[in-house]
Motif scaffolding. Sequence first.
Motif: not given
Length: 407
Positions: A330-347
Amino acid sequence: MKLQHIWKTLFYIIVSFAITMGSVSADTKFRNWINGFYATAAKHGISKATYNKAFKGIKSPDPRVLERARYQPEFRTKIWDYIDAKVNPYSLGVGAEKKRQNASVLKALEDHFGVNQHVLLALWSVESNYGAIFQDRSKLFNAPHALATLAYADRKRSKYARAQLISALKIIQHGDVQPSDMYGSWAGALGQTQFIPTSYDLYAIDADGDGKKDIWRSVPDALATAANLLVKNGWRRGETWGYEAKAPRSGYKYNGQTKTLAQWAKLGFKRPNGKRFSGTGRRAELKFLAGANGPAFLMMRNFFVIKKYNNANSYALSVGLLADRLAGYPGMVQRWPLPPGALNVDEKVLLQKGLAKLGYYKGEFDGNIGSGSRASIAKFQKKYGLTVDEKPSQNLLKAVKKAARIR
């Protein structure tokens, strides 16, 4: 009015002449540099015939090389965006197919070199999109031309480029590749696994037995050469590159320190999936690659060996994470500290699909927001009266989903 028109016309003629003469002067200086560099090449055994063949038709510096030299994404892009561009549904899907197609080669290389086959697949993906970049030469760079451009015009890289150019000429003289086929990156990295010429000299292998070390067309040669580089730089058979780690509250103060995995566990560092570290006597360096609020990683010897390929943490981590995913983990479990409004890879993938449905995007659904994606975003923003900034965001995704009628 006629006099004013005449003077205006004369002005443009003079300016055009000056630009043309400047270009001619630059071309002449570049050609003079190439002619003068042969004395250096000759001292390294390069024949005049090889030299002339390598520079046939090359008259001026390649402006694209100098433009790219000013921008290197692995050192400028936010790490989460860099990882998303390398580890995504597209790279995983193509990787699974390449693994199937090259199963016997990958197994033979893994058995011989001791390098996990999924690491070789990941390097292949990150370096050349599994060789796909060679399908469009207009986006690539002729190595002698690129290296001569850097040697001539880039003061910071001139010494590097001169050494690489000599090695590139030796490769041509040996007959492994014709100059017209010697394509790679702006910095002279060659073939499907992107070796600079001096590294090619050290590590290139003829794995398919055809008498040539062809990392451009031969997948066995390209992957064997990559494996050879890793092994010669200390790759440890049977070991991982490292671990994603969940840090205790005060864990950031240990950033950059090296301890055994057992010592890290005693300090409260855990694997976020609940599994234990294996080989607890092995040493690992703690890295918080996105600051104290981001996930922690315990990097082992093989992580630093991967950096011999490209000395950037984001690069080595993307190879490690992609290799794990290609191996079925599986991939990473924890999330990166994305700035407000940013998208993750699936988005990001969903955004590309929405833009494609609306007719704005024609690329791969890979989550990589490159020039093609940004151009399509700009077209959508302009059409729908939004601020044209070319940036992916939650608000943009919401607007695209509404327009495309997707969830």
